[in-house]
Design an enzyme around this catalytic site. Sequence first.
Site, short mmCIF file in Angstrom:
data_model
loop_
_atom_site.label_atom_id
_atom_site.label_comp_id
_atom_site.label_asym_id
_atom_site.label_seq_id
_atom_site.Cartn_x
_atom_site.Cartn_y
_atom_site.Cartn_z
N LYS A 301 77.80 54.71 47.83
CA LYS A 301 76.50 54.51 47.21
C LYS A 301 75.41 55.17 48.05
O LYS A 301 74.59 55.92 47.56
CB LYS A 301 76.23 53.00 47.05
N GLU A 307 82.13 54.76 58.18
CA GLU A 307 83.57 54.90 57.96
C GLU A 307 83.85 55.98 56.91
O GLU A 307 84.69 56.87 57.12
CB GLU A 307 84.17 53.57 57.46
N GLY A 361 76.82 47.60 45.28
CA GLY A 361 78.11 48.19 45.66
C GLY A 361 79.29 47.40 45.13
O GLY A 361 80.21 47.94 44.51
N ARG A 362 79.26 46.07 45.34
CA ARG A 362 80.42 45.26 44.94
C ARG A 362 80.48 45.04 43.43
O ARG A 362 81.44 44.47 42.92
CB ARG A 362 80.40 43.93 45.70
N GLU A 448 80.38 38.24 49.80
CA GLU A 448 79.20 39.04 50.15
C GLU A 448 78.00 38.62 49.29
O GLU A 448 76.86 38.68 49.72
CB GLU A 448 79.50 40.53 49.99
N HIS A 479 105.61 30.75 48.70
CA HIS A 479 106.51 30.79 49.86
C HIS A 479 105.73 31.08 51.14
O HIS A 479 106.29 31.51 52.14
CB HIS A 479 107.60 31.83 49.63
N LYS A 604 76.93 46.38 62.35
CA LYS A 604 76.84 47.84 62.27
C LYS A 604 75.97 48.40 63.38
O LYS A 604 76.30 49.41 64.00
CB LYS A 604 76.20 48.25 60.93
O1 LIG Z 1 79.06 52.59 49.00
P1 LIG Z 1 78.55 52.58 50.39
O2 LIG Z 1 77.09 52.88 50.47
O3 LIG Z 1 79.34 53.52 51.26
O4 LIG Z 1 78.71 51.14 50.96
C1 LIG Z 1 79.97 50.56 51.17
C2 LIG Z 1 79.81 49.11 51.57
O5 LIG Z 1 78.96 49.06 52.69
C3 LIG Z 1 78.64 47.78 53.21
O6 LIG Z 1 79.74 47.22 53.83
C4 LIG Z 1 78.15 46.85 52.15
O7 LIG Z 1 78.10 45.57 52.67
C5 LIG Z 1 79.03 46.86 50.93
O8 LIG Z 1 78.44 46.10 49.93
C6 LIG Z 1 79.21 48.27 50.45
O9 LIG Z 1 80.01 48.25 49.32
#
Ligand SMILES: O=P(O)(O)OC[C@H]1O[C@H](O)[C@H](O)[C@@H](O)[C@@H]1O
Length: 656
Positions: A301, A307, A361-362, A448, A479, A604
């Site tokens: 996003k 990462e 994002g989620r 989240e 199990h 972060k």
């Molecule tokens: O889609 P991005 O901007 O790379 O973000 C990826 C993720 O980053 C963070 O961990 C946020 O807490 C998430 O909600 C998000 O989905």
Amino acid sequence: MIEIYKCRRLLWYDHVMFALVWHTIIDIFKNNGLIHAIFFFSILFYSISLHRHLFFYFYFSLFINLSTHTRLQFHISPNRSSSSSSSSLQMATLISDTAPWKDLKAHVGEIDKTHLRDLMADTDRCSSMMLEFDGILLDYSRQRATVDTLSKLKKLAEEARLKQKIDNMFNGEHINSTENRSVLHVALRASKNTTINSDGKNVVPDVWQVLDKIKEFSDKVRNGSWVGATGKALTNVIAIGIGGSFLGPLFVHTALQTDPEASKSAGGRQLRFLANVDPVDVARNISGLNPETTLVVVVSKTFTTAETMLNARTLREWISSALGPQAVSKHMVAVSTNLKLVEKFGIDPNNAFAFWDWVGGRYSVCSAVGVLPLSLQYGFSVVEKFLEGARSIDQHFHSAPFESNIPVLLGLLSVWNVSFLGYPARAILPYTQALEKLAPHIQQVSMESNGKGVSIDGVRLPFEAGEIDFGEPGTNGQHSFYQLIHQGRVIPCDFIGIVKSQQPVYLKDEVVNNHDELMSNFFAQPDALAYGKTPEQLQSENVASHLVPHKTFTGNRPSLSLLLPSLDAYRVGQLLAIYEHRIAVEGFIWGINSFDQWGVELGKSLASQVRKQLHASRKKGESVEGFNFSTTKLLTRYLEASADVPSEPTTLLPKI
Ligand SMILES: O=P(O)(O)OC[C@H]1O[C@H](O)[C@H](O)[C@@H](O)[C@@H]1O
């Protein structure tokens, strides 16, 4: 006020001042400090210069009153930054200060006097706790709740203005107030002729423009008219992304993998997900793949997530070192809201698929985040069915009365379990391997969204919000951790069953077919949890007395069952939307902002301090400084023990 009117004849500027006062009041509600200060000083000046002392007194006392309330919050609507809802000026307290909340607290005592065994004996109660929508059957009779509990929960929903909050979400109000954004994932699956406005603009045409672009692009890749740099068809896709840019698409991909229609249209194609910045994940993703036949989709996003960006640079290197830098434009595409950074990274903007800041994002799996990789794998028509499924639940959620509204009921029951019965966790137990990634996805959506410590107005909550979500497909979980659920802690469970297996197996000499075997467990477990097994039952079975305590099941453990007719793309979309809206309902009741995630920031920023230190130590031999004793010790050990890491610029990719 009346005094003022009596004191003297009102002149035009008196009216202006009255208007200003009301604007100021509204402004206080919106917490707009700057505008508020301007109004404050203009009224002060006006009052002193024109001897409107009473007027100033009225204004000043109002100001003091509003700003000194710490717990009591005034607001215009649940969305305090909305400008369109000034008509519904209301006063709200924390939900835990309201009568319906207190009533439910008191009601716990009554529920504690009953056992699920007894509640289950009341067939009228049980039949009133079954609900069907579009072939989905919800049975919540094994909740520790009576009809009375449900009506009290409905009152709580009314007190929390749940309907208004749902409407505000669908109407594009800025309900994510800390980021001043609408929350419109429902627009991502709206039909073409729908109007959904965000900031006065219908967003549905933009949504469909991107969907049409995805359809065109994925068709080209799938039919071989878009080929790689060496002219070979791109049959493999690696989607790079993390969090919301990973978990939702992974869940849907896993669910569709064995669906007959989807697997047929996948036709030998591969879709992989690279999320972890761990180079081991890179190695696993590229293992066995040829860059010539691989398309990389960078999903982020923000296009700044550490990462994802490092993984994107790593796979860019993987492609360009094998095929030359010019190959990147044919082998890498992107999904983002930040198209400028996409271009800066070196991806052709024509090969970028947009989404918008009103998609969290989620909650983004129905945007290009999920739709692009899934369409590349399964074809757009399959993914369109997934969107239609989500849409069917959106409409149900938006229009059905609370008592027959699946996400609303599920949300209210979760609040009941967490906030009143004191169960902090929830187990998500799908009885199908195809839903093996449902729990990890819902874990992010739920934890989240609702893992918050303050109300939407910034007031510390005197109760715990959010819940701990985890789960595994049945019967694997049986199990593993079910022991704890049966005899240890009480964990409300969601049992999800499917009537028709995606891949039935029949063996002629077996008692039942393989899916029936699986489903026997789906039907048995909720009753085992609810009824348990008493010492008397054990004694009547001649169980040795020293074993009776160990073999006793207390029962009275709540669960609910969702039975879906099948698990195709449409049903996967429905299941997703049921959970998304359920989680929103919980947040709306708790009075929190379910759509921000400030809690991920601190870690972060500390990681970036560590990154700087690692760089300085490796390149310049600097000693570890600025950290506490424990971290210094750990970092020093790590650096010393990995002193063979090359300190000069070197490129080395996994060889697997
Ligand atoms: O889609 P991005 O901007 O790379 O973000 C990826 C993720 O980053 C963070 O961990 C946020 O807490 C998430 O909600 C998000 O989905």
